[in-house]
Design a protein around this motif. Structure first.
Motif, PDB file in Angstrom:
ATOM      1  N   GLY A  73       9.850  53.773 -12.401  1.00 49.82           N
ATOM      2  CA  GLY A  73       9.507  54.107 -11.024  1.00 49.82           C
ATOM      3  C   GLY A  73       8.037  54.431 -10.906  1.00 49.82           C
ATOM      4  O   GLY A  73       7.242  54.119 -11.792  1.00 49.82           O
ATOM      5  N   PRO A  74       7.661  55.070  -9.828  1.00 53.91           N
ATOM      6  CA  PRO A  74       6.237  55.400  -9.613  1.00 53.91           C
ATOM      7  C   PRO A  74       5.715  56.420 -10.626  1.00 53.91           C
ATOM      8  O   PRO A  74       6.438  57.306 -11.057  1.00 53.91           O
ATOM      9  N   ARG A  75       4.463  56.255 -10.976  1.00 54.87           N
ATOM     10  CA  ARG A  75       3.782  57.224 -11.846  1.00 54.87           C
ATOM     11  C   ARG A  75       3.087  58.221 -10.936  1.00 54.87           C
ATOM     12  O   ARG A  75       2.161  57.865 -10.206  1.00 54.87           O
ATOM     13  N   ILE A  76       3.516  59.479 -10.994  1.00 50.55           N
ATOM     14  CA  ILE A  76       3.071  60.498 -10.050  1.00 50.55           C
ATOM     15  C   ILE A  76       2.290  61.581 -10.771  1.00 50.55           C
ATOM     16  O   ILE A  76       2.788  62.189 -11.722  1.00 50.55           O
ATOM     17  N   SER A 102      11.063  57.854 -12.249  1.00 49.55           N
ATOM     18  CA  SER A 102       9.698  58.322 -12.009  1.00 49.55           C
ATOM     19  C   SER A 102       9.057  58.874 -13.279  1.00 49.55           C
ATOM     20  O   SER A 102       9.736  59.460 -14.126  1.00 49.55           O
ATOM     21  N   ALA A 103       7.764  58.668 -13.397  1.00 45.08           N
ATOM     22  CA  ALA A 103       6.990  59.268 -14.480  1.00 45.08           C
ATOM     23  C   ALA A 103       6.158  60.384 -13.865  1.00 45.08           C
ATOM     24  O   ALA A 103       5.255  60.131 -13.067  1.00 45.08           O
ATOM     25  N   LEU A 104       6.474  61.628 -14.188  1.00 48.82           N
ATOM     26  CA  LEU A 104       5.846  62.787 -13.563  1.00 48.82           C
ATOM     27  C   LEU A 104       4.899  63.483 -14.526  1.00 48.82           C
ATOM     28  O   LEU A 104       5.266  63.781 -15.670  1.00 48.82           O
ATOM     29  N   VAL A 105       3.700  63.761 -14.069  1.00 45.29           N
ATOM     30  CA  VAL A 105       2.722  64.480 -14.877  1.00 45.29           C
ATOM     31  C   VAL A 105       2.139  65.613 -14.037  1.00 45.29           C
ATOM     32  O   VAL A 105       1.615  65.378 -12.943  1.00 45.29           O
ATOM     33  N   LEU A 106       2.248  66.833 -14.555  1.00 48.11           N
ATOM     34  CA  LEU A 106       1.617  67.985 -13.921  1.00 48.11           C
ATOM     35  C   LEU A 106       0.276  68.218 -14.588  1.00 48.11           C
ATOM     36  O   LEU A 106       0.181  68.219 -15.813  1.00 48.11           O
ATOM     37  N   ALA A 107      -0.763  68.429 -13.800  1.00 45.33           N
ATOM     38  CA  ALA A 107      -2.102  68.618 -14.362  1.00 45.33           C
ATOM     39  C   ALA A 107      -2.783  69.832 -13.745  1.00 45.33           C
ATOM     40  O   ALA A 107      -2.726  70.029 -12.543  1.00 45.33           O
ATOM     41  N   GLU A 108      -3.398  70.624 -14.601  1.00 48.92           N
ATOM     42  CA  GLU A 108      -4.233  71.727 -14.140  1.00 48.92           C
ATOM     43  C   GLU A 108      -5.639  71.502 -14.666  1.00 48.92           C
ATOM     44  O   GLU A 108      -5.823  71.044 -15.804  1.00 48.92           O
ATOM     45  N   VAL A 109      -6.628  71.818 -13.850  1.00 52.37           N
ATOM     46  CA  VAL A 109      -8.024  71.604 -14.236  1.00 52.37           C
ATOM     47  C   VAL A 109      -8.686  72.941 -14.528  1.00 52.37           C
ATOM     48  O   VAL A 109      -8.589  73.877 -13.733  1.00 52.37           O
TER      49      VAL A 109
END
Length: 206
Positions: A73-76, A102-109
């Motif tokens: 699915g969508p890469r989010i 879906s491919a889910l990635v959580l990111a913090e900067v």
């Protein structure tokens, strides 16, 4: 003889030059505490800011070891920072875009100083926040996490473009002082990202 008005104007100009230099630096991914140092140094801080920004590394992944998911699915990519707005954005993304493939990635900067810190406490804290957020996500697919380094909007945009995400999701923050001083992440993404961006408005009270 120099009058009082001239001295006051010169003092205001001195501090203003320092403040603007510190804000310029903070907007490029450095710790906002530089603003406090910049104000009293005034024009003397300008070459310091220019040199540090010139030498800064590109926006990068601080946790690049784990391979990103492929998915059918969508890469989010979801930008999170622990704020209520980012939590709302995360749950909205799952409700509207999430699917078993879906491919889910959580990111913090984090800023450059946090990434370069010797004890790594800021990096560890960011990783823990992301892992805790991932555990709260009730989805059939695995949720991956990334800690990025640099200015938030730029880091998310470059990471999304480099990794081929289908969409970036962020929450819109309020109109507080920090947003006006340090810039809006959502505005940066909407204005400059080649990857589609979903900006989730904050929840309305009542």
């Amino acid at each position: 003889m120099v009058n009082t008005g001239t001295i006051v104007v010169a003092a205001i100009g001195w501090v203003l030059i320092g403040l603007l230099s510190g804000i310029w630096m903070a907007r490029r991914g450095f710790d906002a505490l530089w603003i406090l140092l910049a104000a009293p140094l005034g024009p003397l801080f300008v070459p310091i800011a220019v040199e540090r920004v010139r030498r800064r590394p590109d926006s990068a992944e601080a946790t690049p070891s784990e391979s990103l998911p492929a998915g059918t699915g969508p890469r989010i990519l979801i930008g999170v920072d622990g704020s209520p707005e980012s939590v709302h954005a995360m749950t909205t993304a799952l409700r509207t875009l999430g699917s078993p493939g879906s491919a889910l990635v959580l990111a913090e900067v984090v800023n450059y100083e946090a990434a370069e810190s010797g004890d790594g406490s800021d990096m560890a804290a960011a990783t823990q926040r992301l892992e805790a957020a991932a555990k709260r996500m009730e989805v059939p697919a695995a949720v991956h996490t990334r800690v990025l380094v640099g200015a938030p909007g730029t880091a998310l945009r470059e990471f999304a473009e480099r990794q081929g995400f289908d969409i970036v999701v962020v929450g819109r923050r309020g109109g507080g002082l920090s947003r006006h001083v340090l810039g809006s992440v959502s505005t940066e993404l909407v204005t400059h990202s080649s990857v589609p961006v979903l900006v989730v408005e904050p929840q309305r009270e009542g």
